[in-house]
Design a protein around this motif. Sequence first.
Motif, PDB file in Angstrom:
ATOM      1  N   UNK A 107     -26.291  34.664 -79.245  1.00 19.27           N
ATOM      2  CA  UNK A 107     -26.097  33.767 -78.160  1.00 19.27           C
ATOM      3  C   UNK A 107     -27.248  34.272 -76.584  1.00 19.27           C
ATOM      4  N   UNK A 108     -26.484  35.434 -76.503  1.00 22.79           N
ATOM      5  CA  UNK A 108     -26.936  35.930 -75.120  1.00 22.79           C
ATOM      6  C   UNK A 108     -28.323  36.430 -75.566  1.00 22.79           C
ATOM      7  N   UNK A 109     -28.859  37.288 -76.458  1.00 20.66           N
ATOM      8  CA  UNK A 109     -30.474  37.139 -76.819  1.00 20.66           C
ATOM      9  C   UNK A 109     -30.931  36.304 -76.837  1.00 20.66           C
ATOM     10  N   UNK A 110     -30.357  35.052 -77.744  1.00 19.64           N
ATOM     11  CA  UNK A 110     -31.291  33.695 -77.819  1.00 19.64           C
ATOM     12  C   UNK A 110     -31.845  33.168 -76.016  1.00 19.64           C
ATOM     13  N   UNK A 111     -30.195  33.488 -75.187  1.00 23.58           N
ATOM     14  CA  UNK A 111     -30.423  32.449 -73.908  1.00 23.58           C
ATOM     15  C   UNK A 111     -31.093  32.973 -72.674  1.00 23.58           C
ATOM     16  N   UNK A 112     -31.673  34.064 -73.158  1.00 23.58           N
ATOM     17  CA  UNK A 112     -31.961  35.660 -72.289  1.00 23.58           C
ATOM     18  C   UNK A 112     -33.724  34.628 -72.813  1.00 23.58           C
ATOM     19  N   UNK A 113     -33.974  34.557 -74.176  1.00 20.87           N
ATOM     20  CA  UNK A 113     -35.632  34.541 -74.677  1.00 20.87           C
ATOM     21  C   UNK A 113     -35.458  33.320 -74.495  1.00 20.87           C
ATOM     22  N   UNK A 114     -34.436  31.981 -74.685  1.00 19.47           N
ATOM     23  CA  UNK A 114     -35.084  31.261 -74.025  1.00 19.47           C
ATOM     24  C   UNK A 114     -34.857  30.389 -72.453  1.00 19.47           C
ATOM     25  N   UNK A 115     -34.430  31.416 -71.403  1.00 11.11           N
ATOM     26  CA  UNK A 115     -34.953  30.764 -70.454  1.00 11.11           C
ATOM     27  C   UNK A 115     -35.516  31.439 -69.759  1.00 11.11           C
ATOM     28  N   UNK A 116     -36.025  30.721 -68.578  1.00 11.42           N
ATOM     29  CA  UNK A 116     -37.274  31.699 -67.264  1.00 11.42           C
ATOM     30  C   UNK A 116     -35.804  33.281 -66.616  1.00 11.42           C
ATOM     31  N   UNK A 117     -36.507  33.296 -66.212  1.00  8.92           N
ATOM     32  CA  UNK A 117     -35.661  35.059 -65.532  1.00  8.92           C
ATOM     33  C   UNK A 117     -34.702  34.639 -64.395  1.00  8.92           C
ATOM     34  N   UNK A 118     -35.651  33.620 -63.278  1.00  9.34           N
ATOM     35  CA  UNK A 118     -34.968  32.969 -62.571  1.00  9.34           C
ATOM     36  C   UNK A 118     -33.168  32.640 -62.907  1.00  9.34           C
ATOM     37  N   UNK A 119     -32.809  31.976 -64.312  1.00  8.26           N
ATOM     38  CA  UNK A 119     -32.592  32.173 -64.894  1.00  8.26           C
ATOM     39  C   UNK A 119     -30.593  32.669 -65.173  1.00  8.26           C
TER      40      UNK A 119
END
Length: 141
Positions: A107-119
């Motif tokens: 979940x954490x890896x997927x969140x990081x890959x799916x969202x822009x850095x600012x989020x």
Amino acid sequence: MPNEFFMWFIFLWSIFIFVLISIGGYFMFRKFLKKMPKEDGKSILDWQDYYIEKTQHLWNLEGKAFLEELVEPVPVLFRDVARDKIKGKIGEVALEDEASEITRDHIIKGYCLATPKRDHKFLVKKLTEKNIDKSTYQQYL
């Protein structure tokens, strides 16, 4: 002959309507581009739906609750779209790992890959709140 106030009102109203239509057109065009098939014959949204469908049975209640916590700051109007995008990327990560269950790590890896850095600052705050080691995910943040 109409008074000057009315003419200014019509002029400003025209600009306002043009801006609103332009903004709506921009978002519609972005959605259209995401639906266009790529070289493999599937669009970005087709792949997203594929990953969500393939990994639907791998989700547990804890994982779903954690994902809901992560998409909480997204405005309600856009939350479903954000959740689906993140869920698709989580599914892709889980399938690459050949996982039998979606874990917090996926979940954490997927969140990081799916969202822009600012989020990612919200994710870092949530990881700190839950006492999860951020150094493991530093390459994704």
